[in-house]
Design a protein around this motif. Sequence first.
Motif, PDB file in Angstrom:
ATOM      1  N   LEU A   3      10.547   4.695  -5.600  1.00 35.43           N
ATOM      2  CA  LEU A   3       9.923   3.932  -6.676  1.00 35.43           C
ATOM      3  C   LEU A   3       9.185   2.769  -6.036  1.00 35.43           C
ATOM      4  O   LEU A   3       9.768   1.974  -5.303  1.00 35.43           O
ATOM      5  CB  LEU A   3      10.977   3.414  -7.652  1.00 35.43           C
ATOM      6  N   GLN A   4       7.879   2.703  -6.303  1.00 38.76           N
ATOM      7  CA  GLN A   4       7.041   1.666  -5.725  1.00 38.76           C
ATOM      8  C   GLN A   4       6.112   1.127  -6.800  1.00 38.76           C
ATOM      9  O   GLN A   4       5.779   1.834  -7.752  1.00 38.76           O
ATOM     10  CB  GLN A   4       6.230   2.232  -4.556  1.00 38.76           C
ATOM     11  N   PRO A   5       5.671  -0.117  -6.647  1.00 42.13           N
ATOM     12  CA  PRO A   5       4.746  -0.669  -7.637  1.00 42.13           C
ATOM     13  C   PRO A   5       3.394   0.032  -7.597  1.00 42.13           C
ATOM     14  O   PRO A   5       2.832   0.251  -6.531  1.00 42.13           O
ATOM     15  CB  PRO A   5       4.609  -2.143  -7.254  1.00 42.13           C
ATOM     16  N   GLU A   6       2.904   0.374  -8.775  1.00 37.18           N
ATOM     17  CA  GLU A   6       1.583   0.985  -8.887  1.00 37.18           C
ATOM     18  C   GLU A   6       0.530  -0.072  -8.615  1.00 37.18           C
ATOM     19  O   GLU A   6       0.654  -1.222  -9.048  1.00 37.18           O
ATOM     20  CB  GLU A   6       1.389   1.573 -10.285  1.00 37.18           C
ATOM     21  N   ALA A   7      -0.504   0.318  -7.880  1.00 41.15           N
ATOM     22  CA  ALA A   7      -1.592  -0.614  -7.590  1.00 41.15           C
ATOM     23  C   ALA A   7      -2.217  -1.089  -8.900  1.00 41.15           C
ATOM     24  O   ALA A   7      -2.449  -0.303  -9.804  1.00 41.15           O
ATOM     25  CB  ALA A   7      -2.643   0.059  -6.716  1.00 41.15           C
ATOM     26  N   GLY A   8      -2.454  -2.363  -8.992  1.00 44.41           N
ATOM     27  CA  GLY A   8      -3.127  -2.911 -10.172  1.00 44.41           C
ATOM     28  C   GLY A   8      -2.178  -3.544 -11.162  1.00 44.41           C
ATOM     29  O   GLY A   8      -2.357  -4.680 -11.553  1.00 44.41           O
ATOM     30  N   ASN A   9      -1.111  -2.811 -11.588  1.00 43.46           N
ATOM     31  CA  ASN A   9      -0.250  -3.382 -12.628  1.00 43.46           C
ATOM     32  C   ASN A   9       1.174  -3.657 -12.169  1.00 43.46           C
ATOM     33  O   ASN A   9       1.930  -4.300 -12.882  1.00 43.46           O
ATOM     34  CB  ASN A   9      -0.245  -2.490 -13.875  1.00 43.46           C
ATOM     35  N   GLY A  10       1.573  -3.152 -11.010  1.00 43.95           N
ATOM     36  CA  GLY A  10       2.889  -3.447 -10.467  1.00 43.95           C
ATOM     37  C   GLY A  10       4.043  -2.688 -11.097  1.00 43.95           C
ATOM     38  O   GLY A  10       5.190  -2.894 -10.724  1.00 43.95           O
ATOM     39  N   GLN A  11       3.761  -1.796 -12.066  1.00 45.03           N
ATOM     40  CA  GLN A  11       4.817  -1.011 -12.697  1.00 45.03           C
ATOM     41  C   GLN A  11       5.445  -0.073 -11.673  1.00 45.03           C
ATOM     42  O   GLN A  11       4.735   0.565 -10.889  1.00 45.03           O
ATOM     43  CB  GLN A  11       4.237  -0.206 -13.862  1.00 45.03           C
ATOM     44  N   LEU A  12       6.780   0.016 -11.651  1.00 43.68           N
ATOM     45  CA  LEU A  12       7.449   0.895 -10.709  1.00 43.68           C
ATOM     46  C   LEU A  12       7.276   2.347 -11.126  1.00 43.68           C
ATOM     47  O   LEU A  12       7.643   2.739 -12.229  1.00 43.68           O
ATOM     48  CB  LEU A  12       8.944   0.564 -10.625  1.00 43.68           C
ATOM     49  N   LEU A  13       6.698   3.132 -10.225  1.00 48.82           N
ATOM     50  CA  LEU A  13       6.468   4.555 -10.455  1.00 48.82           C
ATOM     51  C   LEU A  13       6.949   5.338  -9.248  1.00 48.82           C
ATOM     52  O   LEU A  13       6.997   4.820  -8.137  1.00 48.82           O
ATOM     53  CB  LEU A  13       4.971   4.826 -10.676  1.00 48.82           C
ATOM     54  N   PRO A  14       7.277   6.628  -9.438  1.00 46.65           N
ATOM     55  CA  PRO A  14       7.705   7.430  -8.292  1.00 46.65           C
ATOM     56  C   PRO A  14       6.513   7.910  -7.459  1.00 46.65           C
ATOM     57  O   PRO A  14       5.490   8.332  -7.995  1.00 46.65           O
ATOM     58  CB  PRO A  14       8.437   8.606  -8.944  1.00 46.65           C
ATOM     59  N   TYR A  15       6.683   7.813  -6.156  1.00 45.69           N
ATOM     60  CA  TYR A  15       5.719   8.305  -5.175  1.00 45.69           C
ATOM     61  C   TYR A  15       6.489   9.141  -4.161  1.00 45.69           C
ATOM     62  O   TYR A  15       7.645   8.851  -3.862  1.00 45.69           O
ATOM     63  CB  TYR A  15       5.036   7.155  -4.428  1.00 45.69           C
ATOM     64  N   LEU A  16       5.854  10.143  -3.623  1.00 40.71           N
ATOM     65  CA  LEU A  16       6.431  10.929  -2.542  1.00 40.71           C
ATOM     66  C   LEU A  16       5.897  10.358  -1.239  1.00 40.71           C
ATOM     67  O   LEU A  16       4.675  10.281  -1.045  1.00 40.71           O
ATOM     68  CB  LEU A  16       6.039  12.403  -2.691  1.00 40.71           C
ATOM     69  N   GLN A  17       6.799   9.950  -0.350  1.00 41.36           N
ATOM     70  CA  GLN A  17       6.391   9.419   0.943  1.00 41.36           C
ATOM     71  C   GLN A  17       6.075  10.574   1.874  1.00 41.36           C
ATOM     72  O   GLN A  17       6.891  11.467   2.061  1.00 41.36           O
ATOM     73  CB  GLN A  17       7.495   8.549   1.547  1.00 41.36           C
ATOM     74  N   LEU A  18       4.879  10.563   2.443  1.00 37.95           N
ATOM     75  CA  LEU A  18       4.426  11.624   3.332  1.00 37.95           C
ATOM     76  C   LEU A  18       4.368  11.105   4.763  1.00 37.95           C
ATOM     77  O   LEU A  18       4.689   9.943   5.025  1.00 37.95           O
ATOM     78  CB  LEU A  18       3.041  12.123   2.880  1.00 37.95           C
ATOM     79  N   LYS A  19       3.924  11.934   5.676  1.00 37.29           N
ATOM     80  CA  LYS A  19       3.774  11.515   7.068  1.00 37.29           C
ATOM     81  C   LYS A  19       2.542  10.634   7.217  1.00 37.29           C
ATOM     82  O   LYS A  19       1.696  10.569   6.345  1.00 37.29           O
ATOM     83  CB  LYS A  19       3.666  12.739   7.964  1.00 37.29           C
ATOM     84  N   ARG A  20       2.459   9.972   8.356  1.00 30.89           N
ATOM     85  CA  ARG A  20       1.329   9.113   8.733  1.00 30.89           C
ATOM     86  C   ARG A  20       1.102   7.955   7.763  1.00 30.89           C
ATOM     87  O   ARG A  20      -0.020   7.505   7.562  1.00 30.89           O
ATOM     88  CB  ARG A  20       0.055   9.934   8.901  1.00 30.89           C
ATOM     89  N   GLY A  21       2.195   7.496   7.127  1.00 27.25           N
ATOM     90  CA  GLY A  21       2.104   6.350   6.235  1.00 27.25           C
ATOM     91  C   GLY A  21       1.481   6.641   4.882  1.00 27.25           C
ATOM     92  O   GLY A  21       1.208   5.725   4.114  1.00 27.25           O
ATOM     93  N   LEU A  22       1.245   7.894   4.569  1.00 31.56           N
ATOM     94  CA  LEU A  22       0.587   8.282   3.321  1.00 31.56           C
ATOM     95  C   LEU A  22       1.622   8.513   2.219  1.00 31.56           C
ATOM     96  O   LEU A  22       2.808   8.681   2.489  1.00 31.56           O
ATOM     97  CB  LEU A  22      -0.241   9.547   3.534  1.00 31.56           C
ATOM     98  N   ARG A  23       1.146   8.527   0.988  1.00 32.94           N
ATOM     99  CA  ARG A  23       2.021   8.824  -0.134  1.00 32.94           C
ATOM    100  C   ARG A  23       1.241   9.559  -1.217  1.00 32.94           C
ATOM    101  O   ARG A  23       0.009   9.518  -1.243  1.00 32.94           O
ATOM    102  CB  ARG A  23       2.672   7.558  -0.673  1.00 32.94           C
TER     103      ARG A  23
END
Length: 175
Positions: A117-137
Amino acid sequence: MDLFALQQQLGALTDYPLEQWQPAFCGPVPIRIDRDGSWYFHGSPIQRPELVRLFAAVLSCVDGRYLLTTPAEQVQIEVDDAPFLLVDAVWLDDGRLQLTTNLQQSFIAGPDFPVLLQPEAGNGQLLPYLQLKRGLRAKFSRTLYYRLAEQAQEQTVDGQCQYWLHSGTYPFRLG
């Protein structure tokens, strides 16, 4: 950046060893990935899916900067939120969750590709993201999020309602 030359140069490779390449940094280029995972060059949509997949294969995020790296050069691009959008999910026979991006890349949610769960760009709402390789999501699309939310188990932790799923033995919080 010569797009044709780049495609010719990288087209024969199946895996891109970005970490081994040490090209010169050539500054920013007018490539942008919007909040929905669509790619633009000089403000116009990139219409060729194979070119987008090629760019995605040489993309990394280092210290908050999104970089396209080739053997000859490294350039910075703009990303509004996450460069990829998760658009589909399938439960495998062993109970693991396979997630698919808008570029038809598949990942299994788990320790190698954790859901955070990470803050969405722009509004800061916590949303789920999948962490990928090379620092990507990759961000969960709204449709996929709601589809998975229907399957989540509700738990109360410290008086707060949380929704959890499991990918095999890997538990993750959806919201």
